[in-house]
Each structure stands twice: as structure tokens, then as C-alpha cells.
Design a protein around this motif. Structure first.
Motif, PDB file in Angstrom:
ATOM      1  N   VAL A 191     -24.826 -13.442 -12.327  1.00 35.71           N
ATOM      2  CA  VAL A 191     -23.771 -14.046 -13.148  1.00 35.71           C
ATOM      3  C   VAL A 191     -24.334 -15.243 -13.911  1.00 35.71           C
ATOM      4  CG1 VAL A 191     -21.540 -15.233 -13.107  1.00 35.71           C
ATOM      5  CG2 VAL A 191     -21.891 -13.193 -11.718  1.00 35.71           C
ATOM      6  N   ASP A 192     -25.146 -16.069 -13.246  1.00 36.81           N
ATOM      7  CA  ASP A 192     -25.770 -17.212 -13.928  1.00 36.81           C
ATOM      8  C   ASP A 192     -26.644 -16.752 -15.091  1.00 36.81           C
ATOM      9  OD1 ASP A 192     -24.571 -19.038 -12.215  1.00 36.81           O
ATOM     10  OD2 ASP A 192     -26.340 -19.248 -10.927  1.00 36.81           O
ATOM     11  N   ARG A 193     -27.440 -15.691 -14.865  1.00 33.88           N
ATOM     12  CA  ARG A 193     -28.292 -15.158 -15.946  1.00 33.88           C
ATOM     13  C   ARG A 193     -27.441 -14.663 -17.111  1.00 33.88           C
ATOM     14  NH1 ARG A 193     -31.078 -12.991 -11.679  1.00 33.88           N
ATOM     15  NH2 ARG A 193     -30.179 -10.930 -12.003  1.00 33.88           N
ATOM     16  N   ASP A 194     -26.365 -13.933 -16.792  1.00 36.16           N
ATOM     17  CA  ASP A 194     -25.480 -13.442 -17.857  1.00 36.16           C
ATOM     18  C   ASP A 194     -24.866 -14.603 -18.629  1.00 36.16           C
ATOM     19  OD1 ASP A 194     -26.016 -10.806 -17.345  1.00 36.16           O
ATOM     20  OD2 ASP A 194     -24.091 -10.378 -16.379  1.00 36.16           O
ATOM     21  N   ALA A 195     -24.443 -15.644 -17.935  1.00 37.66           N
ATOM     22  CA  ALA A 195     -23.860 -16.806 -18.615  1.00 37.66           C
ATOM     23  C   ALA A 195     -24.869 -17.417 -19.582  1.00 37.66           C
ATOM     24  CB  ALA A 195     -23.385 -17.842 -17.600  1.00 37.66           C
ATOM     25  N   ASP A 196     -26.115 -17.549 -19.138  1.00 42.11           N
ATOM     26  CA  ASP A 196     -27.160 -18.092 -20.022  1.00 42.11           C
ATOM     27  C   ASP A 196     -27.360 -17.198 -21.241  1.00 42.11           C
ATOM     28  OD1 ASP A 196     -27.549 -20.213 -18.282  1.00 42.11           O
ATOM     29  OD2 ASP A 196     -29.331 -19.332 -17.332  1.00 42.11           O
ATOM     30  N   ARG A 197     -27.422 -15.889 -21.026  1.00 40.20           N
ATOM     31  CA  ARG A 197     -27.632 -14.951 -22.134  1.00 40.20           C
ATOM     32  C   ARG A 197     -26.445 -14.956 -23.092  1.00 40.20           C
ATOM     33  NH1 ARG A 197     -29.343  -9.297 -19.951  1.00 40.20           N
ATOM     34  NH2 ARG A 197     -29.626  -8.915 -22.169  1.00 40.20           N
ATOM     35  N   LEU A 198     -25.235 -15.064 -22.557  1.00 31.63           N
ATOM     36  CA  LEU A 198     -24.048 -15.109 -23.420  1.00 31.63           C
ATOM     37  C   LEU A 198     -24.046 -16.379 -24.263  1.00 31.63           C
ATOM     38  CD1 LEU A 198     -21.438 -13.762 -20.874  1.00 31.63           C
ATOM     39  CD2 LEU A 198     -22.090 -12.647 -23.023  1.00 31.63           C
ATOM     40  N   CYS A 199     -24.367 -17.515 -23.655  1.00 30.17           N
ATOM     41  CA  CYS A 199     -24.417 -18.768 -24.417  1.00 30.17           C
ATOM     42  C   CYS A 199     -25.479 -18.705 -25.508  1.00 30.17           C
ATOM     43  CB  CYS A 199     -24.655 -19.951 -23.485  1.00 30.17           C
ATOM     44  SG  CYS A 199     -23.214 -20.392 -22.493  1.00 30.17           S
ATOM     45  N   GLU A 200     -26.632 -18.125 -25.187  1.00 29.23           N
ATOM     46  CA  GLU A 200     -27.683 -17.958 -26.197  1.00 29.23           C
ATOM     47  C   GLU A 200     -27.206 -17.065 -27.339  1.00 29.23           C
ATOM     48  OE1 GLU A 200     -31.169 -16.454 -24.254  1.00 29.23           O
ATOM     49  OE2 GLU A 200     -31.367 -18.254 -23.012  1.00 29.23           O
ATOM     50  N   PHE A 201     -26.461 -16.015 -27.008  1.00 31.19           N
ATOM     51  CA  PHE A 201     -25.961 -15.097 -28.019  1.00 31.19           C
ATOM     52  C   PHE A 201     -25.086 -15.834 -29.038  1.00 31.19           C
ATOM     53  CE2 PHE A 201     -22.890 -12.151 -29.797  1.00 31.19           C
ATOM     54  CZ  PHE A 201     -23.676 -11.059 -30.140  1.00 31.19           C
ATOM     55  N   PHE A 202     -24.258 -16.766 -28.550  1.00 35.65           N
ATOM     56  CA  PHE A 202     -23.328 -17.470 -29.431  1.00 35.65           C
ATOM     57  C   PHE A 202     -23.932 -18.716 -30.074  1.00 35.65           C
ATOM     58  CE2 PHE A 202     -20.377 -14.722 -27.235  1.00 35.65           C
ATOM     59  CZ  PHE A 202     -19.493 -14.384 -28.242  1.00 35.65           C
ATOM     60  N   GLU A 203     -25.229 -18.930 -29.905  1.00 41.97           N
ATOM     61  CA  GLU A 203     -25.910 -20.016 -30.595  1.00 41.97           C
ATOM     62  C   GLU A 203     -26.262 -19.559 -32.002  1.00 41.97           C
ATOM     63  OE1 GLU A 203     -29.180 -21.123 -28.111  1.00 41.97           O
ATOM     64  OE2 GLU A 203     -27.899 -22.281 -26.764  1.00 41.97           O
ATOM     65  N   THR A 204     -25.257 -19.234 -32.741  1.00 44.99           N
ATOM     66  CA  THR A 204     -25.389 -18.747 -34.113  1.00 44.99           C
ATOM     67  C   THR A 204     -24.180 -19.237 -34.883  1.00 44.99           C
ATOM     68  OG1 THR A 204     -25.741 -16.761 -35.443  1.00 44.99           O
ATOM     69  CG2 THR A 204     -24.222 -16.563 -33.601  1.00 44.99           C
ATOM     70  N   ASP A 205     -24.249 -19.169 -36.183  1.00 50.66           N
ATOM     71  CA  ASP A 205     -23.131 -19.663 -36.988  1.00 50.66           C
ATOM     72  C   ASP A 205     -21.997 -18.656 -37.115  1.00 50.66           C
ATOM     73  OD1 ASP A 205     -24.410 -22.073 -37.463  1.00 50.66           O
ATOM     74  OD2 ASP A 205     -25.423 -21.322 -39.247  1.00 50.66           O
ATOM     75  N   VAL A 206     -22.337 -17.368 -37.128  1.00 46.68           N
ATOM     76  CA  VAL A 206     -21.326 -16.335 -37.388  1.00 46.68           C
ATOM     77  C   VAL A 206     -21.527 -15.166 -36.429  1.00 46.68           C
ATOM     78  CG1 VAL A 206     -20.477 -14.672 -39.090  1.00 46.68           C
ATOM     79  CG2 VAL A 206     -21.158 -16.945 -39.831  1.00 46.68           C
ATOM     80  N   VAL A 207     -20.410 -14.648 -35.904  1.00 43.90           N
ATOM     81  CA  VAL A 207     -20.415 -13.408 -35.137  1.00 43.90           C
ATOM     82  C   VAL A 207     -19.306 -12.515 -35.676  1.00 43.90           C
ATOM     83  CG1 VAL A 207     -21.376 -14.375 -33.016  1.00 43.90           C
ATOM     84  CG2 VAL A 207     -18.898 -14.302 -33.328  1.00 43.90           C
ATOM     85  N   ASP A 261     -16.631 -17.872 -37.529  1.00 48.38           N
ATOM     86  CA  ASP A 261     -17.559 -18.998 -37.512  1.00 48.38           C
ATOM     87  C   ASP A 261     -17.511 -19.599 -36.110  1.00 48.38           C
ATOM     88  OD1 ASP A 261     -18.187 -18.745 -40.241  1.00 48.38           O
ATOM     89  OD2 ASP A 261     -16.457 -19.950 -40.816  1.00 48.38           O
ATOM     90  N   VAL A 262     -18.644 -19.685 -35.461  1.00 42.80           N
ATOM     91  CA  VAL A 262     -18.717 -20.137 -34.070  1.00 42.80           C
ATOM     92  C   VAL A 262     -19.060 -21.621 -34.014  1.00 42.80           C
ATOM     93  CG1 VAL A 262     -19.926 -19.859 -31.868  1.00 42.80           C
ATOM     94  CG2 VAL A 262     -19.463 -17.859 -33.302  1.00 42.80           C
ATOM     95  N   SER A 263     -18.289 -22.369 -33.232  1.00 45.56           N
ATOM     96  CA  SER A 263     -18.647 -23.756 -32.931  1.00 45.56           C
ATOM     97  C   SER A 263     -19.457 -23.817 -31.650  1.00 45.56           C
ATOM     98  CB  SER A 263     -17.399 -24.630 -32.787  1.00 45.56           C
ATOM     99  OG  SER A 263     -16.759 -24.790 -34.023  1.00 45.56           O
ATOM    100  N   PHE A 264     -18.935 -23.204 -30.561  1.00 46.58           N
ATOM    101  CA  PHE A 264     -19.678 -23.191 -29.298  1.00 46.58           C
ATOM    102  C   PHE A 264     -19.038 -22.244 -28.295  1.00 46.58           C
ATOM    103  CE2 PHE A 264     -16.521 -26.545 -28.731  1.00 46.58           C
ATOM    104  CZ  PHE A 264     -15.983 -26.247 -27.486  1.00 46.58           C
ATOM    105  N   LEU A 265     -19.834 -21.869 -27.303  1.00 42.83           N
ATOM    106  CA  LEU A 265     -19.361 -21.180 -26.108  1.00 42.83           C
ATOM    107  C   LEU A 265     -19.800 -22.030 -24.934  1.00 42.83           C
ATOM    108  CD1 LEU A 265     -18.148 -18.755 -24.564  1.00 42.83           C
ATOM    109  CD2 LEU A 265     -20.421 -17.713 -24.625  1.00 42.83           C
TER     110      LEU A 265
END
Length: 123
Positions: free
Chosen positions: A32-48, A65-69
Motif C-alpha cells: 500500500v505504501d508503494r502504491d501511494a508513492d506511485r500514485l503521488c508520482e503519477f499526479f506530479e503533472t499539470d494535467v490528467v 488541471d492538478v494542484s496536488f494529491l
């Protein structure tokens, strides 16, 4: 340990020791911790892009437009908050489907699973 008492009892009944149950619980928490890290990295972008149902749109794919996860984990639970430029929503679970697509379970106002991709063609 995140396993409830009934689950722990069932795991002991099929032959797992307390130590093995604790090890399994730790492995789940680490995943779960690994998934959380990967999900946060995924949303380190301006647009999804997402397949989110929106009340005032007939479009199947939406751009955000993404501000943060912001996520936190506890045992097998993954929760947090996804903030877009003008609104946000609680996150009540999530998983990585591929390098290009993730899925979050979003709370009130959305109340459902939503797939997100950096490229709308991936949805």
C-alpha cells in the motif's frame, strides 16, 4: 496489524502462525505504501485526463488541471485528498493499473472509482 480478528482467526485456522500473519500484514502495508508513492508520482503533472462522470457534461473523457494529491496510509487503507485547480475531493482508495493509468476511489461529490491517465488515448 490490519487484519481484523475474524480474518486473523481464519488465517490461524488454516495453519498460519501469528508470526506469519504479522509478516503477511506487513507485506500488505508495504504494498500500500508503494502504491501511494506511485500514485503521488503519477499526479506530479499539470494535467490528467479521467473517465469521471460529471453532472454538467456529456463528454466521456475530461481534462483536469492538478494542484496536488496528498495521501496517507495505515495498514491496508489508503486515503487522502486530490486537489484540482478549482475543486477537490477525498480519496478513499487507489491502485496503479499500468504506467499510464491509475484508478482512485473518490469520496463525496463523486462517490465512485475513476480512472486517470496522462494521455486521454490511454483511457
Amino acid at each position: 496489524m490490519h487484519f481484523d480478528q475474524r480474518t486473523q482467526a481464519a488465517l490461524r485456522e488454516v495453519g498460519l502462525s501469528r508470526e506469519e500473519i504479522r509478516e503477511a500484514s506487513d507485506l500488505v502495508s508495504e504494498a500500500v505504501d508503494r502504491d501511494a508513492d506511485r500514485l503521488c508520482e503519477f499526479f506530479e503533472t499539470d494535467v490528467v485526463h479521467s473517465d469521471m462522470d460529471r453532472a454538467h457534461s456529456a463528454d466521456e473523457i475530461h481534462e483536469h488541471d492538478v494542484s496536488f494529491l496528498d495521501l496517507f496510509t495505515h495498514g491496508s487503507d489508503l486515503r487522502g485528498y486530490l486537489r484540482f485547480d478549482s475543486w477537490g475531493v477525498p480519496v478513499e482508495g487507489g491502485r496503479v493499473l499500468s504506467e499510464d493509468v491509475v484508478e482512485l476511489t473518490l469520496g463525496p461529490t463523486v462517490d465512485g472509482r475513476v480512472r486517470f491517465a496522462r494521455d486521454e488515448d490511454a483511457l
